[in-house]
Design a protein around this motif. Structure first.
Motif, short mmCIF file in Angstrom:
data_model
loop_
_atom_site.label_atom_id
_atom_site.label_comp_id
_atom_site.label_asym_id
_atom_site.label_seq_id
_atom_site.Cartn_x
_atom_site.Cartn_y
_atom_site.Cartn_z
N SER A 12 0.73 -1.23 0.00
CA SER A 12 0.10 0.03 0.22
C SER A 12 0.84 1.22 -0.03
O SER A 12 1.83 1.23 0.32
CB SER A 12 -0.88 0.20 1.24
N TYR A 13 0.38 2.19 -0.51
CA TYR A 13 0.95 3.48 -0.37
C TYR A 13 0.21 4.22 0.83
O TYR A 13 -1.09 4.56 0.43
CB TYR A 13 0.78 4.30 -1.84
N GLY A 14 1.00 4.53 1.62
CA GLY A 14 0.57 5.23 3.04
C GLY A 14 -0.65 4.11 3.37
O GLY A 14 -0.49 3.17 3.65
N ARG A 37 -7.48 -2.51 -16.16
CA ARG A 37 -7.52 -1.05 -16.27
C ARG A 37 -6.61 -0.25 -15.49
O ARG A 37 -5.77 -0.46 -14.76
CB ARG A 37 -8.81 -0.42 -15.67
N SER A 38 -6.36 1.05 -16.05
CA SER A 38 -5.33 2.08 -15.54
C SER A 38 -5.61 1.95 -14.00
O SER A 38 -6.85 2.15 -13.51
CB SER A 38 -5.35 3.21 -16.20
N GLY A 39 -4.48 1.79 -13.08
CA GLY A 39 -4.71 2.07 -11.77
C GLY A 39 -5.11 0.71 -11.04
O GLY A 39 -5.04 0.69 -9.78
N SER A 40 -5.08 -0.29 -11.79
CA SER A 40 -5.37 -1.60 -11.22
C SER A 40 -4.18 -2.24 -10.49
O SER A 40 -4.37 -3.33 -9.77
CB SER A 40 -6.17 -2.66 -12.26
N GLY A 41 -2.91 -1.77 -10.62
CA GLY A 41 -1.81 -2.24 -9.83
C GLY A 41 -0.90 -3.10 -10.71
O GLY A 41 0.14 -3.76 -10.33
N LYS A 42 -1.05 -3.03 -12.26
CA LYS A 42 0.06 -3.82 -12.91
C LYS A 42 1.45 -3.66 -12.72
O LYS A 42 2.17 -4.19 -12.63
CB LYS A 42 -0.52 -3.75 -14.30
N SER A 43 1.56 -2.28 -12.97
CA SER A 43 2.89 -1.54 -12.81
C SER A 43 3.56 -1.93 -11.45
O SER A 43 4.85 -2.20 -11.34
CB SER A 43 3.07 -0.21 -13.21
N THR A 44 2.70 -1.76 -10.64
CA THR A 44 3.01 -1.70 -9.03
C THR A 44 3.78 -3.25 -8.68
O THR A 44 4.54 -3.64 -8.39
CB THR A 44 2.20 -1.60 -8.10
N MET A 45 2.69 -4.03 -9.37
CA MET A 45 3.16 -5.56 -9.24
C MET A 45 4.43 -6.01 -9.97
O MET A 45 5.57 -6.38 -9.28
CB MET A 45 2.24 -6.42 -9.74
N ASP A 163 7.10 -3.33 -19.12
CA ASP A 163 6.02 -2.66 -18.51
C ASP A 163 5.43 -1.76 -19.62
O ASP A 163 6.16 -0.81 -19.76
CB ASP A 163 6.34 -1.88 -17.35
N GLU A 164 4.63 -2.08 -20.41
CA GLU A 164 4.07 -1.42 -21.50
C GLU A 164 5.25 -0.77 -22.15
O GLU A 164 5.03 0.35 -22.67
CB GLU A 164 3.23 0.02 -20.76
N VAL A 165 5.97 -1.71 -22.81
CA VAL A 165 7.09 -1.10 -23.41
C VAL A 165 7.02 -0.65 -24.95
O VAL A 165 7.76 -0.10 -25.36
CB VAL A 165 7.96 -2.31 -23.67
N1 LIG Z 1 4.29 6.45 -5.92
C1 LIG Z 1 3.00 6.50 -5.65
N2 LIG Z 1 2.27 7.10 -4.64
C2 LIG Z 1 1.07 6.83 -4.42
N3 LIG Z 1 0.05 6.07 -5.36
C3 LIG Z 1 0.49 5.56 -6.08
C4 LIG Z 1 1.99 5.86 -6.67
N4 LIG Z 1 2.23 4.76 -7.66
C5 LIG Z 1 1.09 4.31 -7.97
N5 LIG Z 1 0.08 4.74 -7.24
C6 LIG Z 1 -1.24 4.21 -7.11
O1 LIG Z 1 -1.27 2.93 -7.22
C7 LIG Z 1 -2.60 2.41 -8.07
C8 LIG Z 1 -1.78 1.43 -8.88
O2 LIG Z 1 -0.83 1.94 -9.96
P1 LIG Z 1 -0.04 1.41 -11.06
O3 LIG Z 1 0.79 2.45 -11.61
O4 LIG Z 1 0.29 -0.10 -10.47
O5 LIG Z 1 -1.37 0.93 -11.98
P2 LIG Z 1 -1.30 0.42 -13.50
O6 LIG Z 1 -2.26 -0.83 -13.41
O7 LIG Z 1 0.02 0.02 -13.93
O8 LIG Z 1 -1.91 1.46 -14.21
P3 LIG Z 1 -1.67 2.08 -15.87
O9 LIG Z 1 -2.24 1.03 -16.89
O10 LIG Z 1 -2.14 3.41 -16.13
O11 LIG Z 1 0.03 1.96 -15.99
C9 LIG Z 1 -2.92 3.57 -8.41
O12 LIG Z 1 -4.26 3.72 -7.93
C10 LIG Z 1 -2.27 4.67 -8.31
O13 LIG Z 1 -2.55 5.73 -8.18
#
Ligand SMILES: Nc1ncnc2c1ncn2[C@@H]1O[C@H](COP(=O)(O)OP(=O)(O)OP(=O)(O)O)[C@@H](O)[C@H]1O
Ligand SMILES: [Mg+2]
Lengths: 243, 218
Positions: A12-14, A37-45, A163-165
């Protein structure tokens, strides 16, 4: 033993949870597409897998190197995991050849005289054999991205993350990069790729993972996922691509 | 003894100029070494160290250089550490240059995009290797212009050490003026000598900054 195993990954962020307990196993030679979808957490994972993002719970395991929130083993794991970024992130002050040999030299102790053979080998795999002496700013976006793939290959990773290269590329340059990735897939490279190219995911990926609200919402053989989506969320998500 | 301004006077001033340049070089080397360490500590160290270095930088930047010079000359000798004027001058200028160079270079290190750090991390470089091979070479390129520009400040600021009796160019001018009572001859010659050293540095600094904007970095 899977090449990559993610167990109960939470981040989690915060106090905003972004990954809510991801479980995923990727077998050797698997090509896994991650969609959602955008924001679903793909990049974060993806960024958690090689420790670019710290996480609060769970473990990541790549060929026996286990990473948890203590971040011990981080470098050992990173030696086995290649990552290619949306914005290429080549080192602008180094030539293509130097970009490629830097990590093998300083991290793995590759002798200097073996550098040029390595450069030739990985550049030919991305179809850029003649560009060894160029600097990144002399290359097109597509070429830079292929050099970035070559740089990653030079570390002989067991798993590669993308990541979305192609999202930063003009449409006419997307093809050359996707072709390179498809060739790696054919050669048996284990890969996890976050992508918005549904056609590509379906064609190249052996499995597809649909992420939704920080969880793996649905996963399966790519063909299954795209032809018989089970959850309404996935149906909705891929609906435009089915027409 | 009154003499008139002549060739010997120019030689006398030139001797002062040599000390000015020498002191400037010492300052640049000392300030460069500590400045680099401080810049790294300031941008990469643990929080307590960052705070400490930030405090140092702010304190020195907010203090007139002359006060630093007086502190190292009169202050330290009061405490029983006597430094001759040359040493006191070199110490105080190094304290001053360290603060400014650390600040300039910290800015350059932090100007390197996050994504470059991440690319180095993803390739399993250690934090030291990342700094050594990826961050510092790029930071170095963008730092050249401002660094050379700051050398001009160092050269000019060596003049404050005249006030503790260190005979560099400005002090030499003062002494000569007392002997000749020809202030225009003396101080215009002094100014010309500063110009001859500083102008090429300014010019070079501008050139380096332009090159950065043109974007040809290798
Ligand atoms: N550095 C950060 N600080 C706070 N929240 C973050 C940070 N990076 C990502 N988030 C939040 O984490 C969630 C997941 O982000 P992530 O980038 O993993 O999504 P994504 O699936 O890769 O989206 P996209 O398709 O737009 O790349 C989003 O709600 C985003 O706002
Ligand atoms: Mg993303």
């Amino acid at each position: 033993m899977p090449a990559l195993r993610i167990e109960n990954l939470k981040k989690s962020y915060g106090n905003v949870p972004v990954l809510k307990g991801i479980n995923l196993a990727v077998e050797n030679g698997d090509v896994v597409a991650v969609i959602g979808r955008s924001g679903s957490g793909k990049s974060t994972m993806l960024r958690c897998i090689n420790g670019l993002e710290p996480f609060q719970e769970g473990t990541i395991e790549v060929v026996g190197h286990k990473l948890d929130q203590s971040r011990a083993n981080l470098r050992e794991l990173r030696k086995e995991v290649g990552m290619v970024f949306q914005s290429y992130n080549l080192f602008p002050h180094l030539s293509v050849a130097e970009n490629i040999t830097l990590a093998p030299r300083v991290v793995k102790g590759l002798p200097r005289d073996e550098g040029s053979a390595l450069v030739r080998e990985v550049l030919s795999r991305v179809g850029l054999a003649e560009k060894a002496d160029a600097y990144p700013d002399e290359l097109s976006g597509g070429q830079q991205q292929r050099v970035a793939i070559a740089r990653s290959l030079a570390m002989k990773p067991k798993v590669m993350l993308f990541d979305e290269v192609t999202s930063a590329l003009d449409p006419e340059l997307t093809g050359e990069v996707l072709k390179t990735i498809a060739q790696l897939a054919e050669a048996g490279m284990t890969m996890v790729l976050v992508t918005h190219e549904m056609g590509f995911a379906r064609r190249v990926a052996t499995r597809t993972v649909f992420m939704h609200q920080g969880t793996v919402w649905e996963e399966g053989k790519s063909e299954e996922i795209f032809t018989h989506p089970k959850t309404p969320e996935l149906k909705n998500f891929i609906a435009p691509d089915l027409k | 003894m009154i003499q008139s301004f002549g060739w010997q006077s120019v030689q006398f001033l030139f001797h002062g100029l040599v000390w000015t340049v020498g002191l400037s070089l010492c300052t640049f080397v000392g300030g460069g070494i500590f400045g680099l360490l401080f810049a790294i500590a300031r941008s990469l160290g643990p929080n307590w160290l960052r705070a400490l270095v930030a405090g140092y930088i702010q304190l020195v930047q907010a203090t007139p250089l002359l006060i630093v010079v007086f502190l190292s000359y009169y202050g330290l000798s009061f405490l029983g550490f006597y430094f001759p004027p040359l040493a006191a001058a070199a110490i105080s200028l190094t304290i001053y240059a360290t603060a400014f160079l650390a600040d300039i270079w910290r800015g350059c290190i932090e100007a390197i995009p996050r994504t470059q750090w991440e690319a180095a991390d993803a390739l399993a470089l250690s934090p030291f290797q990342r700094l050594r091979y990826v961050i510092l070479p790029q930071a170095f390129q963008i730092s050249l212009g401002p660094t050379v520009g700051f050398m001009v400040q160092i050269v000019k600021n060596t003049s404050v050490t005249a006030l503790i009796g260190f005979v560099e160019l400005t002090r030499a001018g003062q002494l000569l003026n007392n002997m000749t009572f020809q202030p225009f001859h003396v101080f215009l010659t002094v100014a010309a000598m500063y110009f001859v050293v500083c102008y090429p540095l300014s010019w070079w600094s501008e050139k380096l900054k332009e090159r950065k904007h043109a974007g040809t970095a290798h």
